[in-house]
Enzyme design. Sequence first.
Site, PDB file in Angstrom:
ATOM      1  N   THR A 121       4.588 -23.217 -45.693  1.00 44.56           N
ATOM      2  CA  THR A 121       3.529 -23.664 -46.601  1.00 44.56           C
ATOM      3  C   THR A 121       2.293 -23.981 -45.775  1.00 44.56           C
ATOM      4  O   THR A 121       2.297 -24.906 -44.964  1.00 44.56           O
ATOM      5  CB  THR A 121       3.985 -24.891 -47.392  1.00 44.56           C
ATOM      6  OG1 THR A 121       5.145 -24.539 -48.158  1.00 44.56           O
ATOM      7  CG2 THR A 121       2.886 -25.368 -48.331  1.00 44.56           C
ATOM      8  N   LEU A 156      11.411 -23.043 -53.186  1.00 47.39           N
ATOM      9  CA  LEU A 156      12.806 -23.457 -53.144  1.00 47.39           C
ATOM     10  C   LEU A 156      12.939 -24.948 -53.435  1.00 47.39           C
ATOM     11  O   LEU A 156      12.259 -25.761 -52.807  1.00 47.39           O
ATOM     12  CB  LEU A 156      13.409 -23.169 -51.757  1.00 47.39           C
ATOM     13  CG  LEU A 156      13.284 -21.742 -51.235  1.00 47.39           C
ATOM     14  CD1 LEU A 156      13.858 -21.659 -49.824  1.00 47.39           C
ATOM     15  CD2 LEU A 156      13.990 -20.759 -52.161  1.00 47.39           C
ATOM     16  N   PHE A 255      10.348 -32.195 -65.239  1.00 43.68           N
ATOM     17  CA  PHE A 255       9.512 -33.029 -64.369  1.00 43.68           C
ATOM     18  C   PHE A 255       8.797 -34.159 -65.117  1.00 43.68           C
ATOM     19  O   PHE A 255       7.785 -34.656 -64.659  1.00 43.68           O
ATOM     20  CB  PHE A 255       8.489 -32.171 -63.598  1.00 43.68           C
ATOM     21  CG  PHE A 255       9.121 -31.385 -62.488  1.00 43.68           C
ATOM     22  CD1 PHE A 255       9.136 -31.863 -61.189  1.00 43.68           C
ATOM     23  CD2 PHE A 255       9.730 -30.166 -62.736  1.00 43.68           C
ATOM     24  CE1 PHE A 255       9.737 -31.152 -60.166  1.00 43.68           C
ATOM     25  CE2 PHE A 255      10.340 -29.437 -61.720  1.00 43.68           C
ATOM     26  CZ  PHE A 255      10.342 -29.937 -60.439  1.00 43.68           C
ATOM     27  N   ILE A 256       9.347 -34.574 -66.273  1.00 42.11           N
ATOM     28  CA  ILE A 256       8.777 -35.755 -66.931  1.00 42.11           C
ATOM     29  C   ILE A 256       9.844 -36.850 -67.049  1.00 42.11           C
ATOM     30  O   ILE A 256       9.888 -37.583 -68.031  1.00 42.11           O
ATOM     31  CB  ILE A 256       8.145 -35.435 -68.302  1.00 42.11           C
ATOM     32  CG1 ILE A 256       9.179 -34.831 -69.267  1.00 42.11           C
ATOM     33  CG2 ILE A 256       6.939 -34.532 -68.160  1.00 42.11           C
ATOM     34  CD1 ILE A 256       8.692 -34.809 -70.720  1.00 42.11           C
ATOM     35  N   TYR A 257      10.672 -36.954 -66.010  1.00 44.52           N
ATOM     36  CA  TYR A 257      11.644 -38.037 -65.953  1.00 44.52           C
ATOM     37  C   TYR A 257      11.033 -39.195 -65.169  1.00 44.52           C
ATOM     38  O   TYR A 257      10.723 -39.043 -63.983  1.00 44.52           O
ATOM     39  CB  TYR A 257      12.935 -37.574 -65.285  1.00 44.52           C
ATOM     40  CG  TYR A 257      13.752 -36.645 -66.144  1.00 44.52           C
ATOM     41  CD1 TYR A 257      14.716 -37.153 -67.016  1.00 44.52           C
ATOM     42  CD2 TYR A 257      13.543 -35.271 -66.106  1.00 44.52           C
ATOM     43  CE1 TYR A 257      15.464 -36.310 -67.822  1.00 44.52           C
ATOM     44  CE2 TYR A 257      14.283 -34.416 -66.922  1.00 44.52           C
ATOM     45  CZ  TYR A 257      15.239 -34.942 -67.769  1.00 44.52           C
ATOM     46  OH  TYR A 257      15.975 -34.100 -68.572  1.00 44.52           O
ATOM     47  N   GLY A 263       9.623 -37.780 -53.504  1.00 41.29           N
ATOM     48  CA  GLY A 263       9.657 -37.762 -52.045  1.00 41.29           C
ATOM     49  C   GLY A 263       9.946 -36.359 -51.566  1.00 41.29           C
ATOM     50  O   GLY A 263       9.643 -35.385 -52.237  1.00 41.29           O
ATOM     51  N   CYS A 266       8.105 -31.607 -49.383  1.00 47.72           N
ATOM     52  CA  CYS A 266       7.069 -30.743 -49.959  1.00 47.72           C
ATOM     53  C   CYS A 266       5.985 -31.498 -50.717  1.00 47.72           C
ATOM     54  O   CYS A 266       4.818 -31.469 -50.331  1.00 47.72           O
ATOM     55  CB  CYS A 266       7.716 -29.706 -50.879  1.00 47.72           C
ATOM     56  SG  CYS A 266       8.783 -28.538 -50.033  1.00 47.72           S
TER      57      CYS A 266
END
Length: 448
Positions: A121, A156, A255-257, A263, A266
């Site tokens: 990245t 990943l 991804f709205i938990y 952490g 990435c």
Amino acid sequence: MKITIFGSGYVGLVTGACLADVGHRVMCVDVDEEKVARLNAGEVPIYEPGLEELISKNKGAGRLEFTTDAAKAVEFGLLQFIAVGTPSDEDGSADLKYVLKVAETIGQHMNDYKVIVDKSTVPVGTASKVERTVAAELEKRGLDQAFDVCSNPEFLKEGAAIEDFSRGSRIIIGTDSERVRKAMSECYGPYNRQRDKMMFMGIRSAELTKYAANAMLATKISFINEIANLAERLGADVEEVRHGIGSDPRIGYSFIYPGCGYGGSCFPKDVKALAHTAEEIGHPAEMIKAVERVNARQKNKLFEKLCQAFDGQLAGKTIAVWGLAFKPNTDDMREAPSRALMEALWDAGARVQAYDPEAADECRRIYGERDDLVLAEQRDDALEGAHALVICTEWKAFRTIDFPELYEKLAEPVLVDGRNLFQPDTVKAAGLAYYGIGRGDSVRPVLA
């Protein structure tokens, strides 16, 4: 194909094992002699479900090998993948010294055409830096040797990396070269048979896509955590809100938990790097900076809730912590919320008894042996003599608890649920004080 991969860390090992598994011959090269020796002995230095078996299988079949011989590795492969680390520098920028060192090495040893693949990245413009570095080394050697550089960002998820590589939604290649298109299409052909997942675009667009994807996902996490903080003050339950907004297909449930912050290797690093890139070109990028600020603040929530439960008197207390890794199915503790919690507890004079199914050795590596840290062998061993239980990671092993038994084991009946695994009323019915994330004043218990 013959493929060389520089770097035997997380991305390099997964990429190498998966490409070897479809029949390519892969040589992974690393400067760490101890790591290479361990890999050649069959020992995988990271935990990722299925990876050890995949490496063993392909190493045994002669399709995957590990070496420290850079010259041999450069000669070996047409494709030269760069999969080394790009850690955050002090100013938040991505440190490219390892990437450019590999580029330098390739330029020093290549004698025929190579496709150099930026898998790490890296910030926008890195491919140009790699190209200039390789060209400079060739010039020193008096060689006019053709080569190409392309961008092939990885997508990943730790804990599901093999599945993501094998059945991912897209394979992005940044290039304007037809020769590169052909080589990369051949490389990924076995993973591109059911439907065409290859997406070719400009190099800079590919580089930005990786950062944009991670920043978007991090934004969703920070957004729901911000809503959770509002819910606590407004007497709402963020879990009900999550179901309400997630049912909208434009938003979705991914991804709205709400929780105690993100952490890993990435999101924290990439959000910082994207913000730094924006600053370099004079763009303020307020939203990206806010995502980072919200996440940093969220990691203090667990400690704040313990302070609330014990009126700030944590000195001498023993706190059980379930979950050290930043997420399930990995042993990675980089930027993990557990670290912020434990360090704050130690500063407050408390002891920690922690359990994680995979990350105990990593915790020992980070913190060493200390009197105020006990790493339990079993989940419930961490509860012995503890005044409270905090859940930091949503491992499956933590999702079922005998709450009356937990009440009996804890010196004081306090449960801090950093991942909202449980229903507050069920916990409270067993006599425990329950502190979740964004569960609201209407369900917030008060210690007797």
